[in-house]
Design an enzyme around this catalytic site. Structure first.
Site, PDB file in Angstrom:
ATOM      1  N   LYS A 155       0.735  -0.940   0.035  1.00  0.00           N
ATOM      2  CA  LYS A 155      -0.147   0.081   0.042  1.00  0.00           C
ATOM      3  C   LYS A 155       0.947   1.321   0.200  1.00  0.00           C
ATOM      4  O   LYS A 155       2.196   1.191   0.516  1.00  0.00           O
ATOM      5  CB  LYS A 155      -0.898  -0.014   1.247  1.00  0.00           C
ATOM      6  CG  LYS A 155      -0.210  -0.500   2.455  1.00  0.00           C
ATOM      7  CD  LYS A 155      -0.543   0.639   3.765  1.00  0.00           C
ATOM      8  CE  LYS A 155       0.107   1.973   3.439  1.00  0.00           C
ATOM      9  NZ  LYS A 155       1.420   2.118   4.291  1.00  0.00           N
ATOM     10  N   HIS A 185      -1.029  -4.757   5.659  1.00  0.00           N
ATOM     11  CA  HIS A 185      -0.627  -5.582   7.004  1.00  0.00           C
ATOM     12  C   HIS A 185      -1.385  -5.296   8.270  1.00  0.00           C
ATOM     13  O   HIS A 185      -1.423  -6.310   9.108  1.00  0.00           O
ATOM     14  CB  HIS A 185       0.952  -5.396   7.298  1.00  0.00           C
ATOM     15  CG  HIS A 185       1.275  -3.924   7.963  1.00  0.00           C
ATOM     16  ND1 HIS A 185       1.284  -2.777   7.524  1.00  0.00           N
ATOM     17  CD2 HIS A 185       1.403  -3.786   9.581  1.00  0.00           C
ATOM     18  CE1 HIS A 185       1.419  -1.888   8.493  1.00  0.00           C
ATOM     19  NE2 HIS A 185       1.526  -2.535   9.482  1.00  0.00           N
ATOM     20  N   LYS A 189      -3.012  -8.169  11.628  1.00  0.00           N
ATOM     21  CA  LYS A 189      -2.680  -8.099  12.913  1.00  0.00           C
ATOM     22  C   LYS A 189      -3.958  -8.944  13.727  1.00  0.00           C
ATOM     23  O   LYS A 189      -5.058  -9.027  13.503  1.00  0.00           O
ATOM     24  CB  LYS A 189      -3.324  -6.550  13.311  1.00  0.00           C
ATOM     25  CG  LYS A 189      -2.276  -5.436  12.676  1.00  0.00           C
ATOM     26  CD  LYS A 189      -1.285  -4.785  13.792  1.00  0.00           C
ATOM     27  CE  LYS A 189      -0.489  -3.830  12.903  1.00  0.00           C
ATOM     28  NZ  LYS A 189       0.813  -3.707  13.640  1.00  0.00           N
ATOM     29  N   GLU A 223       0.504   7.970  16.554  1.00  0.00           N
ATOM     30  CA  GLU A 223       2.065   7.245  16.552  1.00  0.00           C
ATOM     31  C   GLU A 223       2.744   8.553  17.169  1.00  0.00           C
ATOM     32  O   GLU A 223       2.586   9.533  16.578  1.00  0.00           O
ATOM     33  CB  GLU A 223       2.355   6.931  15.178  1.00  0.00           C
ATOM     34  CG  GLU A 223       1.935   5.698  14.575  1.00  0.00           C
ATOM     35  CD  GLU A 223       2.549   5.630  13.080  1.00  0.00           C
ATOM     36  OE1 GLU A 223       3.119   4.496  12.942  1.00  0.00           O
ATOM     37  OE2 GLU A 223       2.062   6.452  12.137  1.00  0.00           O
ATOM     38  N   HIS A 247      -5.267   1.257   6.319  1.00  0.00           N
ATOM     39  CA  HIS A 247      -5.520   0.720   7.981  1.00  0.00           C
ATOM     40  C   HIS A 247      -6.745   1.150   8.644  1.00  0.00           C
ATOM     41  O   HIS A 247      -7.359   0.168   9.088  1.00  0.00           O
ATOM     42  CB  HIS A 247      -4.558   0.989   8.895  1.00  0.00           C
ATOM     43  CG  HIS A 247      -2.995   0.718   7.942  1.00  0.00           C
ATOM     44  ND1 HIS A 247      -2.784  -0.249   7.202  1.00  0.00           N
ATOM     45  CD2 HIS A 247      -1.544   1.348   8.417  1.00  0.00           C
ATOM     46  CE1 HIS A 247      -1.486  -0.296   6.802  1.00  0.00           C
ATOM     47  NE2 HIS A 247      -0.867   0.725   7.540  1.00  0.00           N
TER      48      HIS A 247
HETATM   49  C1  BG6 Z   1       2.585   1.602   7.425  1.00  0.00           C
HETATM   50  C2  BG6 Z   1       2.808   3.093   7.458  1.00  0.00           C
HETATM   51  O1  BG6 Z   1       1.681   1.323   6.538  1.00  0.00           O
HETATM   52  O2  BG6 Z   1       1.916   1.409   8.924  1.00  0.00           O
HETATM   53  C3  BG6 Z   1       3.488   3.791   8.366  1.00  0.00           C
HETATM   54  O3  BG6 Z   1       3.252   3.217   5.947  1.00  0.00           O
HETATM   55  C4  BG6 Z   1       2.972   3.479   9.692  1.00  0.00           C
HETATM   56  O4  BG6 Z   1       3.535   5.564   8.336  1.00  0.00           O
HETATM   57  C5  BG6 Z   1       2.826   1.917   9.891  1.00  0.00           C
HETATM   58  O5  BG6 Z   1       3.887   4.115  10.834  1.00  0.00           O
HETATM   59  C6  BG6 Z   1       2.250   1.490  11.220  1.00  0.00           C
HETATM   60  O6  BG6 Z   1       2.278   0.242  11.418  1.00  0.00           O
HETATM   61  P1  BG6 Z   1       2.393  -0.640  12.574  1.00  0.00           P
HETATM   62  O7  BG6 Z   1       2.427  -2.128  12.294  1.00  0.00           O
HETATM   63  O8  BG6 Z   1       3.767  -0.065  13.201  1.00  0.00           O
HETATM   64  O9  BG6 Z   1       1.281  -0.071  13.523  1.00  0.00           O
END
Ligand code: BG6
Length: 489
Positions: A155, A185, A189, A223, A247
């Protein structure tokens, strides 16, 4: 006598990672492959070829993974890694890659699955796919192996609805649908997968999971990090495309989908696709009312970011899902970089119906809230109202809490491990189908169009927020004007 091994079990897998020196390979792909190797879950015959612009030898490529190289098992694992320097625009690099692949074909025989992982910024996808077709790299090897070539594409899948459709067309020129793995991804999860078990295996939630009992839903994706040196990728994409289009939509789908008719691949994908399609569009002229974007202070000074960039690092959206179950219930979504903490969660806020008997004893303004913590501290909390332990009747809220760690022990595995295992097995359930992607792009593209219109207006200014805060003031207004508040977990 030892039983002869099933041929399938000994078949080899060769994974080519385009963009192998980038962030995704460094932080997710290679660590996940290494972890699978240590758990003895990698196919026995497995090789990785990293393909990137940087000049590197095989051994320099292995040493590139600084944080892994002192870990147990690395010496053995790293032997499966090799490197091919290549500019994505240079046909010769692909021909050299084919030579390398053919050496592996000789080593492994005819039973090989080739996996091509596009882990580059999305602007490279077109040229890579063109050269894969042009050089016949996409065709696979040996006899009958055409179907065993898989293409894995990260993505964001496109930049908007039209480019997503065009990318699909390009993929279909070369690959069949069962060869295409569109990665988000978050679908891998554990906590998101558990939402379906939680909703549909516990009889007590289903009857209240609707607009008679739910007041509203909040989804927060916070984040504490910024763009972490990923300016080249992020500045051209922005938070809406980076995490909201994918997501956040997947989290929303898990909350709002109807019960799938089975737990088979297409049934689950159908249920996801239907609910994303049911999201009511926010028309471009409505973005001021339903959306907020913001940028953290100092963003434009980051490496590889345009000095006058108008890319958002924060977004909040209010939307409605027009299904019978959720009609009229607002969903408030927010996502941001440089937030006060790392916390991804969903809160289902139930209608507060403190019985009339209790009104005079201090009914809390917000009563039952079910919070599903996606990460960290994965778990579920239900907030209930209880009598305070004292003689007089007084009420307060308390939490009933389940955590994965507390109940099941151990650490939750990175979603990429699940994603990679499913790719080896050819199981596409946790990958996007193109109709669900197109529905989410339809929704996001209108917002992008509205934002473009805002940019053209001389009155509009990008809302800024201080690092370590919950986004610009406008994001509070978005929910507070409805008499509600963001819930902080
Ligand atoms: C990614 C984004 O798909 O997901 C990032 O490009 C983001 O910007 C990340 O930080 C977050 O993934 P996770 O698994 O660390 O929550």
């Amino acid at each position: 006598m030892e039983k002869p091994k099933n041929k399938q079990e000994t078949c080899a897998y060769v994974m080519v990672i385009f963009g192998a020196t980038g962030d995704l390979a460094l932080n997710k792909l290679i660590p996940s492959l290494f972890s699978l190797f240590n758990q003895k879950k990698l196919p026995v015959n497995f090789s990785v070829i990293g393909f990137s612009r940087r000049e590197m030898t095989d051994s320099q490529f292995r040493n590139h993974f600084e944080n892994l190289k002192n870990k147990k098992g690395w010496d053995k694992f790293s032997k499966i890694l090799s490197y091919q320097k290549g500019d994505f625009q240079d046909k010769n690099a692909y021909l050299e890659l084919i030579d390398k692949l053919e050496l592996l074909d000789k080593k492994y025989g005819d039973c090989i699955t080739r996996l091509f992982y596009l882990a580059t910024p999305p602007q490279n996808y077109d040229v890579i796919l063109d050269f894969m077709e042009d050089t016949k790299l996409s065709k696979g090897v040996g006899q009958n192996t055409y179907n065993q070539t898989k293409i894995i594409i990260e993505k964001p899948f496109g930049k908007d609805l039209d480019t997503a459709k065009a990318l699909d067309q390009k993929l279909y020129k070369t690959f069949k649908e069962e060869q295409i793995f569109r990665v988000d991804h978050y679908l891998g999860k554990e906590t998101i997968q558990n939402m379906l078990a939680f909703r549909f295996a516990n009889g007590i939630f289903e009857p209240v999971w609707n607009n008679k009992f739910i007041d509203h839903v909040q989804i927060t994706f916070a984040e504490s990090k910024g763009i972490d040196g990923r300016g080249k990728f992020f500045d051209g994409v922005g938070i809406l495309r980076d995490v909201a289009q994918n997501h956040l939509m997947q989290i929303l789908a898990a909350v709002a989908m109807e019960q799938p008719i089975s737990f088979e691949r297409e049934a689950i994908r159908d249920a996801r696709a239907k609910v994303i399609e049911a999201i009511r569009p926010v028309e471009p002229k409505e973005v001021g009312e339903y959306t907020v974007r913001g940028q953290y202070e100092g963003y434009t000074g980051e490496k590889d970011v345009e000095p006058d960039s108008k890319t958002g690092t924060y977004t909040a959206v209010k939307l409605f899902v027009d299904t019978e179950r959720f009609r009229g219930i607002p969903f408030y979504l927010r996502a941001g970089k440089m937030m006060p903490k790392n916390s991804v969660y969903v809160s289902i806020v139930f209608i507060q119906t403190c019985h009339i008997l209790f009104k005079e004893y201090g009914c809390p303004e917000i009563g039952n809230v079910l919070t599903i913590k996606i990460q960290p501290d994965e778990g579920i909390t239900l907030r209930v109202i209880a009598k305070k332990p004292q003689e007089k009747l007084a009420l307060d809220t308390v939490n009933m809490k389940f955590t994965y760690k507390g109940e099941f022990g151990g650490e939750i595995k990175d979603a990429y491990e699940k994603i990679l295992l499913d790719i080896f097995e050819g199981d596409q359930m946790l990958f996007n189908r193109s109709d669900e992607l197109q529905s989410s792009w339809k929704f996001i593209t209108k917002i992008l169009e509205g934002w473009e219109m805002q940019l053209k207006s001389s009155k509009w200014k990008m809302p800024k927020y201080k690092k370590g805060t919950w986004g610009p003031k406008e994001s509070l207004d978005l929910i507070e004007k409805d008499g509600r508040k963001w819930i902080e977990v």
